[in-house]
Design an enzyme around this catalytic site. Structure first.
Site, PDB file in Angstrom:
ATOM      1  N   LYS A  60     -10.296  21.735  29.024  1.00  0.00           N
ATOM      2  CA  LYS A  60     -11.385  21.445  29.977  1.00  0.00           C
ATOM      3  C   LYS A  60     -10.837  21.245  31.395  1.00  0.00           C
ATOM      4  O   LYS A  60     -11.363  21.808  32.349  1.00  0.00           O
ATOM      5  CB  LYS A  60     -12.167  20.182  29.552  1.00  0.00           C
ATOM      6  N   ARG A 114     -20.187  12.507  26.635  1.00  0.00           N
ATOM      7  CA  ARG A 114     -19.285  12.452  25.489  1.00  0.00           C
ATOM      8  C   ARG A 114     -20.003  11.947  24.233  1.00  0.00           C
ATOM      9  O   ARG A 114     -19.426  11.945  23.153  1.00  0.00           O
ATOM     10  CB  ARG A 114     -18.268  11.434  25.861  1.00  0.00           C
ATOM     11  N   ARG A 153       1.618  18.647  26.617  1.00  0.00           N
ATOM     12  CA  ARG A 153       1.035  18.538  27.962  1.00  0.00           C
ATOM     13  C   ARG A 153       1.822  17.534  28.812  1.00  0.00           C
ATOM     14  O   ARG A 153       2.297  16.514  28.320  1.00  0.00           O
ATOM     15  CB  ARG A 153      -0.414  18.062  27.889  1.00  0.00           C
ATOM     16  N   ARG A 208       0.822  11.257  29.373  1.00  0.00           N
ATOM     17  CA  ARG A 208      -0.221  10.221  29.461  1.00  0.00           C
ATOM     18  C   ARG A 208      -0.032   9.134  28.403  1.00  0.00           C
ATOM     19  O   ARG A 208       0.556   9.378  27.357  1.00  0.00           O
ATOM     20  CB  ARG A 208      -1.612  10.871  29.261  1.00  0.00           C
ATOM     21  N   ARG A 225      -8.340  10.257  18.920  1.00  0.00           N
ATOM     22  CA  ARG A 225      -9.192  10.982  19.885  1.00  0.00           C
ATOM     23  C   ARG A 225      -9.868  12.169  19.216  1.00  0.00           C
ATOM     24  O   ARG A 225     -11.031  12.454  19.480  1.00  0.00           O
ATOM     25  CB  ARG A 225      -8.353  11.459  21.079  1.00  0.00           C
TER      26      ARG A 225
HETATM   27  P1  AP5 Z   1      -6.148  20.254  29.337  1.00  0.00           P
HETATM   28  O1  AP5 Z   1      -6.748  21.201  30.305  1.00  0.00           O
HETATM   29  O2  AP5 Z   1      -5.467  19.029  29.867  1.00  0.00           O
HETATM   30  O3  AP5 Z   1      -7.184  19.872  28.182  1.00  0.00           O
HETATM   31  P2  AP5 Z   1      -8.448  18.901  28.194  1.00  0.00           P
HETATM   32  O4  AP5 Z   1      -9.476  19.531  27.333  1.00  0.00           O
HETATM   33  O5  AP5 Z   1      -8.825  18.558  29.605  1.00  0.00           O
HETATM   34  O6  AP5 Z   1      -7.810  17.666  27.435  1.00  0.00           O
HETATM   35  P3  AP5 Z   1      -7.910  16.108  27.671  1.00  0.00           P
HETATM   36  O7  AP5 Z   1      -6.926  15.505  26.698  1.00  0.00           O
HETATM   37  O8  AP5 Z   1      -7.734  15.746  29.111  1.00  0.00           O
HETATM   38  O9  AP5 Z   1      -9.319  15.812  27.227  1.00  0.00           O
HETATM   39  P4  AP5 Z   1      -9.815  14.483  26.668  1.00  0.00           P
HETATM   40  O10 AP5 Z   1     -11.218  14.875  26.477  1.00  0.00           O
HETATM   41  O11 AP5 Z   1      -9.121  13.910  25.492  1.00  0.00           O
HETATM   42  O12 AP5 Z   1      -9.377  13.436  27.809  1.00  0.00           O
HETATM   43  P5  AP5 Z   1     -10.136  12.823  29.037  1.00  0.00           P
HETATM   44  O13 AP5 Z   1      -9.163  12.777  30.148  1.00  0.00           O
HETATM   45  O14 AP5 Z   1     -11.464  13.460  29.273  1.00  0.00           O
HETATM   46  O15 AP5 Z   1      -5.108  21.115  28.471  1.00  0.00           O
HETATM   47  C1  AP5 Z   1      -4.322  20.493  27.472  1.00  0.00           C
HETATM   48  C2  AP5 Z   1      -2.923  21.116  27.466  1.00  0.00           C
HETATM   49  O16 AP5 Z   1      -3.017  22.484  27.038  1.00  0.00           O
HETATM   50  C3  AP5 Z   1      -2.225  21.178  28.831  1.00  0.00           C
HETATM   51  O17 AP5 Z   1      -0.855  21.000  28.652  1.00  0.00           O
HETATM   52  C4  AP5 Z   1      -2.509  22.586  29.346  1.00  0.00           C
HETATM   53  O18 AP5 Z   1      -1.503  23.040  30.240  1.00  0.00           O
HETATM   54  C5  AP5 Z   1      -2.520  23.363  28.044  1.00  0.00           C
HETATM   55  N1  AP5 Z   1      -3.438  24.485  28.080  1.00  0.00           N
HETATM   56  C6  AP5 Z   1      -4.750  24.454  28.476  1.00  0.00           C
HETATM   57  N2  AP5 Z   1      -5.289  25.664  28.357  1.00  0.00           N
HETATM   58  C7  AP5 Z   1      -4.293  26.473  27.850  1.00  0.00           C
HETATM   59  C8  AP5 Z   1      -4.221  27.841  27.477  1.00  0.00           C
HETATM   60  N3  AP5 Z   1      -5.267  28.647  27.605  1.00  0.00           N
HETATM   61  N4  AP5 Z   1      -3.078  28.319  26.965  1.00  0.00           N
HETATM   62  C9  AP5 Z   1      -1.988  27.528  26.826  1.00  0.00           C
HETATM   63  N5  AP5 Z   1      -1.971  26.210  27.173  1.00  0.00           N
HETATM   64  C10 AP5 Z   1      -3.111  25.708  27.667  1.00  0.00           C
HETATM   65  O19 AP5 Z   1     -10.435  11.349  28.508  1.00  0.00           O
HETATM   66  C11 AP5 Z   1      -9.411  10.409  28.254  1.00  0.00           C
HETATM   67  C12 AP5 Z   1     -10.020   9.108  27.737  1.00  0.00           C
HETATM   68  O20 AP5 Z   1     -10.907   8.547  28.735  1.00  0.00           O
HETATM   69  C13 AP5 Z   1     -10.888   9.234  26.482  1.00  0.00           C
HETATM   70  O21 AP5 Z   1     -10.125   9.209  25.308  1.00  0.00           O
HETATM   71  C14 AP5 Z   1     -11.810   8.001  26.634  1.00  0.00           C
HETATM   72  O22 AP5 Z   1     -11.148   6.820  26.262  1.00  0.00           O
HETATM   73  C15 AP5 Z   1     -12.064   7.954  28.141  1.00  0.00           C
HETATM   74  N6  AP5 Z   1     -13.275   8.714  28.537  1.00  0.00           N
HETATM   75  C16 AP5 Z   1     -13.299   9.798  29.355  1.00  0.00           C
HETATM   76  N7  AP5 Z   1     -14.541  10.241  29.522  1.00  0.00           N
HETATM   77  C17 AP5 Z   1     -15.348   9.430  28.797  1.00  0.00           C
HETATM   78  C18 AP5 Z   1     -16.748   9.397  28.550  1.00  0.00           C
HETATM   79  N8  AP5 Z   1     -17.588  10.287  29.105  1.00  0.00           N
HETATM   80  N9  AP5 Z   1     -17.229   8.423  27.732  1.00  0.00           N
HETATM   81  C19 AP5 Z   1     -16.413   7.518  27.181  1.00  0.00           C
HETATM   82  N10 AP5 Z   1     -15.073   7.485  27.369  1.00  0.00           N
HETATM   83  C20 AP5 Z   1     -14.540   8.441  28.170  1.00  0.00           C
END
Ligand code: AP5
Length: 216
Positions: free
Chosen positions: A13, A88, A127, A162, A173
């Protein structure tokens, strides 16, 4: 554009959102990035969110809605936004619908990034993220490494893993995603807003999303 990005942790994402924001200047709004910046700054929000995040649990809906109600009314969102990691849960999606109605905002569509589980696990453990809160460039030690010194190619800050990237937190997660977030796929399907993308290459996904935006 006004879109939501749905997908499991590690689906890409953040990577896709950053590429899309280069397309027409729409702003990436990542609740994860907002929360991590609050934790780093030691704000009240950060203190409240940290334990949930480190465990891989979701932060309470009420806290998230307070952040997003204010964020969506900031001037940079008027031109367009890419919601990354929000909503979410079903209650967040229902609250967002009410908020959009109130603010007279209409969504283009909801993007669902479909990536196999084994690919996701590999991506999350490999990552790395830029530690500069104003940059937060995403790297991958296999597919897109930072410099040999472990610094960001864009801003030169150290690139780190992270706090929620322990095996235990990643497992939690993914379970939390299946239980609380995956039901949003059906929710937005019923609203006739869902578009699923299966490509594993972020650049191809972005091209497909841009095509859908032009044809809408
Ligand atoms: P990346 O682009 O970082 O993936 P992502 O889907 O953004 O993953 P996240 O782990 O950031 O999502 P998340 O939903 O767990 O965390 P968030 O920060 O929202 O890509 C991942 C890896 O793959 C990278 O190394 C990248 O380089 C690689 N990659 C990507 N695409 C690729 C490709 N095509 N080919 C090869 N490699 C590739 O949330 C964190 C925490 O915050 C949550 O756990 C929760 O506690 C809290 N939180 C956030 N939002 C909310 C909400 N709305 N409600 C409640 N709690 C929330």
């Amino acid at each position: 554009m006004k879109i939501i990005l749905l997908g499991a942790p590690g689906a890409g994402k953040g990577t896709v959102a950053k590429l899309l924001s280069d397309f027409d200047g729409s702003v990436q709004v990542s609740t994860g990035d907002i929360l991590r910046a609050a934790v780093k700054d030691g704000t009240d929000l950060g203190k409240e969110a940290k334990d949930y995040m480190d465990r891989g649990d979701l932060v309470p809906d009420s806290l998230i809605m307070k952040i997003m109600e204010a964020r969506l009314q900031e001037p940079d969102c008027q031109k367009g936004f890419i919601l990354d990691g929000f909503p979410r849960t079903i209650p967040q999606a229902e609250e967002l619908q009410k908020l959009m109605k109130k603010l007279e905002i209409e969504l283009d569509f909801v993007v669902n990034l479909e990536v196999p589980k084994e690919v996701i696990l590999d991506r999350l453990t490999t990552r790395r993220t830029c530690s500069n809160p104003d940059c937060q460039e995403i790297y991958n030690i296999k597919s897109n490494p930072p410099t040999a010194e472990g610094t960001c190619k864009k801003c030169g800050s150290p690139v780190i893993q992270r706090d929620d990237e322990t095996e235990e937190a990643i497992t939690n997660r993914l379970e939390t995603y299946n239980e609380k977030t995956a039901p949003l796929i059906g929710f937005y399907e019923r609203e006739d807003l869902l578009k699923s993308f299966k490509s594993l290459q972020s650049a191809d996904t972005v091209t497909e999303i841009e095509k859908s935006l032009k044809n809408r």
